[in-house]
Design a protein around this motif. Structure first.
Motif, PDB file in Angstrom:
ATOM      1  N   MET A   1       0.847  -1.173   0.000  1.00  0.00           N
ATOM      2  CA  MET A   1       0.000   0.000   0.000  1.00  0.00           C
ATOM      3  C   MET A   1       0.886   1.226   0.000  1.00  0.00           C
ATOM      4  O   MET A   1       2.020   1.173   0.444  1.00  0.00           O
ATOM      5  N   ASP A   2       0.352   2.320  -0.498  1.00  0.00           N
ATOM      6  CA  ASP A   2       1.135   3.551  -0.562  1.00  0.00           C
ATOM      7  C   ASP A   2       0.993   4.342   0.748  1.00  0.00           C
ATOM      8  O   ASP A   2       0.294   3.919   1.660  1.00  0.00           O
ATOM      9  N   THR A   3       1.651   5.467   0.804  1.00  0.00           N
ATOM     10  CA  THR A   3       1.700   6.264   2.030  1.00  0.00           C
ATOM     11  C   THR A   3       0.315   6.734   2.470  1.00  0.00           C
ATOM     12  O   THR A   3      -0.043   6.620   3.652  1.00  0.00           O
ATOM     13  N   ASP A   4      -0.476   7.252   1.541  1.00  0.00           N
ATOM     14  CA  ASP A   4      -1.810   7.757   1.899  1.00  0.00           C
ATOM     15  C   ASP A   4      -2.704   6.632   2.417  1.00  0.00           C
ATOM     16  O   ASP A   4      -3.400   6.795   3.417  1.00  0.00           O
ATOM     17  N   THR A   5      -2.672   5.494   1.748  1.00  0.00           N
ATOM     18  CA  THR A   5      -3.469   4.348   2.185  1.00  0.00           C
ATOM     19  C   THR A   5      -3.000   3.860   3.542  1.00  0.00           C
ATOM     20  O   THR A   5      -3.807   3.475   4.389  1.00  0.00           O
ATOM     21  N   ALA A   6      -1.691   3.880   3.776  1.00  0.00           N
ATOM     22  CA  ALA A   6      -1.143   3.427   5.058  1.00  0.00           C
ATOM     23  C   ALA A   6      -1.683   4.265   6.211  1.00  0.00           C
ATOM     24  O   ALA A   6      -2.050   3.718   7.258  1.00  0.00           O
ATOM     25  N   PHE A   7      -1.759   5.572   6.026  1.00  0.00           N
ATOM     26  CA  PHE A   7      -2.282   6.431   7.085  1.00  0.00           C
ATOM     27  C   PHE A   7      -3.767   6.181   7.323  1.00  0.00           C
ATOM     28  O   PHE A   7      -4.232   6.186   8.460  1.00  0.00           O
ATOM     29  N   GLU A   8      -4.523   5.933   6.255  1.00  0.00           N
ATOM     30  CA  GLU A   8      -5.946   5.619   6.399  1.00  0.00           C
ATOM     31  C   GLU A   8      -6.139   4.287   7.124  1.00  0.00           C
ATOM     32  O   GLU A   8      -6.992   4.165   7.999  1.00  0.00           O
ATOM     33  N   TYR A  10      -3.993   2.833   9.155  1.00  0.00           N
ATOM     34  CA  TYR A  10      -3.564   3.020  10.543  1.00  0.00           C
ATOM     35  C   TYR A  10      -4.688   3.633  11.377  1.00  0.00           C
ATOM     36  O   TYR A  10      -4.991   3.166  12.476  1.00  0.00           O
ATOM     37  N   ALA A  11      -5.324   4.672  10.842  1.00  0.00           N
ATOM     38  CA  ALA A  11      -6.409   5.330  11.571  1.00  0.00           C
ATOM     39  C   ALA A  11      -7.581   4.367  11.793  1.00  0.00           C
ATOM     40  O   ALA A  11      -8.156   4.320  12.889  1.00  0.00           O
ATOM     41  N   ALA A  12      -7.911   3.596  10.777  1.00  0.00           N
ATOM     42  CA  ALA A  12      -9.014   2.635  10.905  1.00  0.00           C
ATOM     43  C   ALA A  12      -8.668   1.534  11.903  1.00  0.00           C
ATOM     44  O   ALA A  12      -9.527   1.092  12.673  1.00  0.00           O
ATOM     45  N   MET A  13      -7.426   1.089  11.886  1.00  0.00           N
ATOM     46  CA  MET A  13      -7.002   0.054  12.840  1.00  0.00           C
ATOM     47  C   MET A  13      -7.151   0.567  14.267  1.00  0.00           C
ATOM     48  O   MET A  13      -7.625  -0.153  15.146  1.00  0.00           O
ATOM     49  N   ARG A  14      -6.733   1.788  14.522  1.00  0.00           N
ATOM     50  CA  ARG A  14      -6.841   2.359  15.861  1.00  0.00           C
ATOM     51  C   ARG A  14      -8.303   2.548  16.242  1.00  0.00           C
ATOM     52  O   ARG A  14      -8.699   2.300  17.370  1.00  0.00           O
ATOM     53  N   GLN A  15      -9.120   3.009  15.304  1.00  0.00           N
ATOM     54  CA  GLN A  15     -10.523   3.265  15.579  1.00  0.00           C
ATOM     55  C   GLN A  15     -11.264   1.983  15.946  1.00  0.00           C
ATOM     56  O   GLN A  15     -12.119   1.985  16.823  1.00  0.00           O
ATOM     57  N   HIS A  16     -10.909   0.881  15.302  1.00  0.00           N
ATOM     58  CA  HIS A  16     -11.618  -0.377  15.512  1.00  0.00           C
ATOM     59  C   HIS A  16     -10.869  -1.354  16.423  1.00  0.00           C
ATOM     60  O   HIS A  16     -11.293  -2.492  16.582  1.00  0.00           O
ATOM     61  N   GLY A  17      -9.771  -0.931  17.003  1.00  0.00           N
ATOM     62  CA  GLY A  17      -9.040  -1.770  17.952  1.00  0.00           C
ATOM     63  C   GLY A  17      -8.320  -2.945  17.326  1.00  0.00           C
ATOM     64  O   GLY A  17      -8.164  -3.988  17.963  1.00  0.00           O
ATOM     65  N   ILE A  18      -7.851  -2.786  16.098  1.00  0.00           N
ATOM     66  CA  ILE A  18      -7.133  -3.854  15.399  1.00  0.00           C
ATOM     67  C   ILE A  18      -5.647  -3.690  15.691  1.00  0.00           C
ATOM     68  O   ILE A  18      -5.069  -2.634  15.458  1.00  0.00           O
ATOM     69  N   ALA A  19      -5.044  -4.752  16.195  1.00  0.00           N
ATOM     70  CA  ALA A  19      -3.632  -4.693  16.570  1.00  0.00           C
ATOM     71  C   ALA A  19      -2.738  -4.751  15.334  1.00  0.00           C
ATOM     72  O   ALA A  19      -3.083  -5.354  14.329  1.00  0.00           O
ATOM     73  N   GLY A  20      -1.576  -4.121  15.440  1.00  0.00           N
ATOM     74  CA  GLY A  20      -0.595  -4.164  14.365  1.00  0.00           C
ATOM     75  C   GLY A  20       0.116  -2.835  14.238  1.00  0.00           C
ATOM     76  O   GLY A  20      -0.331  -1.807  14.767  1.00  0.00           O
ATOM     77  N   THR A  21       1.237  -2.881  13.541  1.00  0.00           N
ATOM     78  CA  THR A  21       2.039  -1.693  13.301  1.00  0.00           C
ATOM     79  C   THR A  21       2.149  -1.483  11.807  1.00  0.00           C
ATOM     80  O   THR A  21       2.550  -2.385  11.078  1.00  0.00           O
ATOM     81  N   VAL A  22       1.808  -0.300  11.329  1.00  0.00           N
ATOM     82  CA  VAL A  22       1.917   0.032   9.913  1.00  0.00           C
ATOM     83  C   VAL A  22       3.287   0.665   9.721  1.00  0.00           C
ATOM     84  O   VAL A  22       3.608   1.667  10.355  1.00  0.00           O
TER      85      VAL A  22
END
Length: 68
Positions: A1-8, A10-22
Protein backbone atom coordinates in the motif's frame (compact mmCIF):
# COMPACT_ATOMS: atom_id res chain seq x y z
CA UNK A 1 0.00 0.00 0.00
CA UNK A 2 1.14 3.55 -0.56
CA UNK A 3 1.70 6.26 2.03
CA UNK A 4 -1.81 7.76 1.90
CA UNK A 5 -3.47 4.35 2.19
CA UNK A 6 -1.14 3.43 5.06
CA UNK A 7 -2.28 6.43 7.09
CA UNK A 8 -5.95 5.62 6.40
CA UNK A 9 -5.43 1.97 7.39
CA UNK A 10 -3.56 3.02 10.54
CA UNK A 11 -6.41 5.33 11.57
CA UNK A 12 -9.01 2.64 10.90
CA UNK A 13 -7.00 0.05 12.84
CA UNK A 14 -6.84 2.36 15.86
CA UNK A 15 -10.52 3.26 15.58
CA UNK A 16 -11.62 -0.38 15.51
CA UNK A 17 -9.04 -1.77 17.95
CA UNK A 18 -7.13 -3.85 15.40
CA UNK A 19 -3.63 -4.69 16.57
CA UNK A 20 -0.60 -4.16 14.36
CA UNK A 21 2.04 -1.69 13.30
CA UNK A 22 1.92 0.03 9.91
CA UNK A 23 5.46 0.52 8.68
CA UNK A 24 7.30 1.11 5.40
CA UNK A 25 9.14 -1.86 3.89
CA UNK A 26 12.23 0.33 3.56
CA UNK A 27 12.44 2.32 6.82
CA UNK A 28 14.68 4.99 5.26
CA UNK A 29 12.18 5.63 2.44
CA UNK A 30 8.68 6.61 3.60
CA UNK A 31 7.54 6.64 -0.05
CA UNK A 32 8.15 2.89 -0.34
CA UNK A 33 5.47 0.22 0.02
CA UNK A 34 3.91 -0.04 3.48
CA UNK A 35 2.98 -3.24 5.34
CA UNK A 36 1.31 -4.21 8.62
CA UNK A 37 3.37 -6.14 11.16
CA UNK A 38 2.10 -8.02 14.20
CA UNK A 39 3.80 -7.98 17.62
CA UNK A 40 6.19 -10.73 16.49
CA UNK A 41 7.27 -8.85 13.38
CA UNK A 42 5.34 -11.05 10.93
CA UNK A 43 3.73 -9.50 7.86
CA UNK A 44 -0.06 -9.57 8.43
CA UNK A 45 -1.03 -6.96 5.84
CA UNK A 46 -3.68 -9.05 4.08
CA UNK A 47 -5.37 -10.06 7.33
CA UNK A 48 -5.29 -6.50 8.69
CA UNK A 49 -6.77 -5.06 5.49
CA UNK A 50 -9.52 -7.68 5.58
CA UNK A 51 -10.33 -6.84 9.20
CA UNK A 52 -10.39 -3.11 8.43
CA UNK A 53 -12.74 -3.69 5.49
CA UNK A 54 -15.03 -5.87 7.61
CA UNK A 55 -15.06 -3.33 10.44
CA UNK A 56 -15.91 -0.50 8.04
CA UNK A 57 -18.70 -2.56 6.48
CA UNK A 58 -20.44 -3.00 9.81
CA UNK A 59 -22.64 -0.10 10.63
CA UNK A 60 -23.47 0.81 14.16
CA UNK A 61 -26.97 -0.26 14.94
CA UNK A 62 -29.05 2.33 16.67
CA UNK A 63 -32.40 1.94 18.20
CA UNK A 64 -34.86 3.71 20.35
CA UNK A 65 -36.47 2.61 23.57
CA UNK A 66 -39.94 3.94 24.09
CA UNK A 67 -41.18 3.89 27.66
CA UNK A 68 -44.69 4.54 28.87
Amino acid sequence: MDTDTAFEVYAAMRQHGIAGTVTPVTPDDPESTWIVLDAGGQDVTAAALARVAAARAQRAERGFIVTR
